[in-house]
Scaffold this active site. Structure first.
Site, PDB file in Angstrom:
ATOM      1  N   GLU A  22       0.794  -1.289  -0.056  1.00 37.69           N
ATOM      2  CA  GLU A  22      -0.179  -0.229   0.030  1.00 37.69           C
ATOM      3  C   GLU A  22       0.778   1.074   0.231  1.00 37.69           C
ATOM      4  O   GLU A  22       1.541   1.151   0.874  1.00 37.69           O
ATOM      5  CB  GLU A  22      -0.984   0.273   1.308  1.00 37.69           C
ATOM      6  CG  GLU A  22      -2.372   0.299   1.370  1.00 37.69           C
ATOM      7  CD  GLU A  22      -2.795  -0.509   0.266  1.00 37.69           C
ATOM      8  OE1 GLU A  22      -3.157   0.192  -1.241  1.00 37.69           O
ATOM      9  OE2 GLU A  22      -3.497  -1.240  -0.046  1.00 37.69           O
ATOM     10  N   THR A  24       2.972   1.933  -2.502  1.00 36.44           N
ATOM     11  CA  THR A  24       4.156   1.488  -2.673  1.00 36.44           C
ATOM     12  C   THR A  24       4.400   2.110  -3.992  1.00 36.44           C
ATOM     13  O   THR A  24       5.556   2.554  -4.659  1.00 36.44           O
ATOM     14  CB  THR A  24       4.722   0.194  -2.475  1.00 36.44           C
ATOM     15  OG1 THR A  24       3.545  -0.559  -2.345  1.00 36.44           O
ATOM     16  CG2 THR A  24       5.051   0.001  -1.261  1.00 36.44           C
ATOM     17  N   ASP A 160      -3.773   0.740  -9.439  1.00 33.80           N
ATOM     18  CA  ASP A 160      -5.109   0.640 -10.197  1.00 33.80           C
ATOM     19  C   ASP A 160      -5.171   0.537 -11.462  1.00 33.80           C
ATOM     20  O   ASP A 160      -6.327  -0.155 -11.596  1.00 33.80           O
ATOM     21  CB  ASP A 160      -6.517   1.845  -9.384  1.00 33.80           C
ATOM     22  CG  ASP A 160      -5.813   1.869  -8.093  1.00 33.80           C
ATOM     23  OD1 ASP A 160      -5.023   1.358  -7.204  1.00 33.80           O
ATOM     24  OD2 ASP A 160      -5.961   3.905  -7.245  1.00 33.80           O
ATOM     25  N   TYR A 210      -3.093  12.530   0.371  1.00 30.63           N
ATOM     26  CA  TYR A 210      -2.567  11.425  -0.919  1.00 30.63           C
ATOM     27  C   TYR A 210      -1.237  12.419  -1.159  1.00 30.63           C
ATOM     28  O   TYR A 210       0.350  12.035  -0.737  1.00 30.63           O
ATOM     29  CB  TYR A 210      -3.785  10.546  -1.448  1.00 30.63           C
ATOM     30  CG  TYR A 210      -2.781   9.834  -2.649  1.00 30.63           C
ATOM     31  CD1 TYR A 210      -3.214   8.745  -2.339  1.00 30.63           C
ATOM     32  CD2 TYR A 210      -2.040  10.440  -3.818  1.00 30.63           C
ATOM     33  CE1 TYR A 210      -2.972   7.818  -2.765  1.00 30.63           C
ATOM     34  CE2 TYR A 210      -1.749   9.090  -4.695  1.00 30.63           C
ATOM     35  CZ  TYR A 210      -2.144   8.153  -3.954  1.00 30.63           C
ATOM     36  OH  TYR A 210      -0.884   7.026  -5.271  1.00 30.63           O
TER      37      TYR A 210
HETATM   38 MG    MG Z   1      -9.327   6.164  -6.530  1.00 26.60          MG
END
Ligand code: MG
Ligand code: ADP
Length: 373
Positions: A22, A24, A160, A210
């Site tokens: 996570e 990374t 993602d 983030y």
């Molecule tokens: Mg998203």
């Protein structure tokens, strides 16, 4: 219309889970994601105009109407995912023409299963088929990531989009985000399974923090580089180097660096454990990740900590952690199949009692990436 071009296409674009690794990806490290059997479905049709497009998403009141010749960011956030993708594609190919698109989804939004990447990649994949644009899967992945950076403003890594497009049924992807080399690892965990618990909270900090984490990691790299010029990202660092440079780092930057380096190592350890069928070790690594995200990387929240702590009291849960960017969304749990239902029930009751919020849950089955139906 040439021979190869289609008039209408339907595309399924899945969400993803990540077993471990996570925060990374944007540090050029390792991740271990896969697509799941929940998806966004796109129905795309040419409308025989040169540049007029209309996109409707079920549940969103207003359709997005856009002229490809005049694409610019919108004040409506969901439209920016679409506009970003159209911008990136039109920049590459004027074979893109006017179309109609309808979108339906059974993916939870803002819950860490990356509905955003599913949205970007599904649209790009569908338009590539509809207009025979000749984009490779790799280009679809990277242009979708660029759309999120430039139009949405989230400086996400590549995981993602990669997982949404490239996944294979019953496998997880060990992806090296530096070289983009990837291997498919069979995901054999019976009699255990993956249960996702959706906290149904989404703290507004998520996107700004983030980007802050990214900056903190870059700060760490800049300090490490003075001593170790070949360190281009935290991927190239180890704990010894960090120890050497720690007095030059703020306590927060130091913690972020330690987390990322440890997490990278955990991904490789997790793959070994998975290959050996050592699910106890895999679960222990997931708990370690949660600890790191909670104390060093500071992207957890009370609700998620509660769920992970709760799971520790149940022997048949081998591991649990927050999944995705953090500050809400889901925990991913490695649970014995005989106990899964009872675990979900007891966690739901305890969670509702504590926070007065209903928990929702679903299973994570490694599934195929974006598909033309
Ligand atoms: Mg998203
Ligand atoms: P996650 O990717 O974890 O689901 P994000 O905050 O990154 O969370 O992305 C969620 C955003 O993506 C939503 O707020 C919305 O703008 C957009 N989105 C996701 N699914 C859809 C959909 N079916 N239709 C329109 N927009 C969507």
């Amino acid at each position: 219309m040439d021979d190869k071009a289609l008039d209408k296409v339907i595309v399924d674009s899945p969400g993803r889970i990540n077993i471990i690794g996570e925060h990374t990806d944007y540090n050029m490290g390792y991740v271990l994601p896969t697509a799941i059997d929940k998806r966004i479905r796109f129905t795309l049709q040419r409308n025989n105009t040169d540049t007029q497009c209309e996109i409707r998403s079920k549940g969103y009141a207003k359709a997005l109407v856009v002229d490809l010749k005049h694409i610019s960011p919108s004040n409506t956030q969901w439209e920016n995912y679409i506009l970003g993708v159209l911008y990136e594609i039109y920049k590459r190919s004027k074979a893109l023409k006017g179309f109609q698109c309808t979108i339906e989804s059974d993916l939870p939004i803002g819950s860490g299963v990356s509905s955003s990447a599913a949205l970007e990649c599904g649209l790009a994949f569908g338009l590539n088929e509809l207009f025979d644009l000749g984009l490779s899967k790799h280009e679809i992945v990277t242009l979708s990531r660029d759309a999120e950076h430039n139009y949405v403003g989230t400086q996400c890594g590549i995981m993602d989009q990669f997982a949404s497009v490239m996944s294979k049924k019953d496998h997880v992807i060990l992806l090296d985000c530096k070289s983009m080399r990837h291997t498919y690892v069979p995901f054999v965990i019976a009699p255990y399974k993956l249960v996702l618990l959706n906290s149904n909270v989404s703290h507004s900090l998520a996107s700004s923090e983030y980007n802050t984490r990214r900056k903190e990691c870059e700060e760490g790299v800049a300090i490490l580089q003075k001593q170790y010029p070949y360190v281009a990202s935290l991927r190239d660092a180890n704990l010894k180097m960090i120890e050497t440079c720690k007095t030059a780092m703020s306590p927060k930057v130091l913690d972020r660096c330690i987390y990322v380096v440890e997490e990278n190592n955990r991904v490789l350890d997790a793959v070994e454990a998975l290959k050996m069928g050592d699910l106890k070790t895999l679960g222990a690594l997931m708990y370690q990740t949660h600890d790191g995200l909670r104390t060093l990387y500071e992207v957890s929240c009370r609700e998620l900590d509660f769920l992970v702590d709760f799971s520790k009291n149940i022997m048949e849960v081998l591991g649990a952690r927050v999944m995705g960017g953090g500050f809400g969304g889901c925990t991913i749990n490695l649970v014995h199949e005989d106990t899964a239902d009872a675990f979900i029930k007891s966690a739901s009751e305890a969670y509702e009692k504590e926070f007065n919020i209903k928990l929702t849950s679903f299973e994570g089955h490694p599934s195929v990436g974006t598909t033309l139906l």
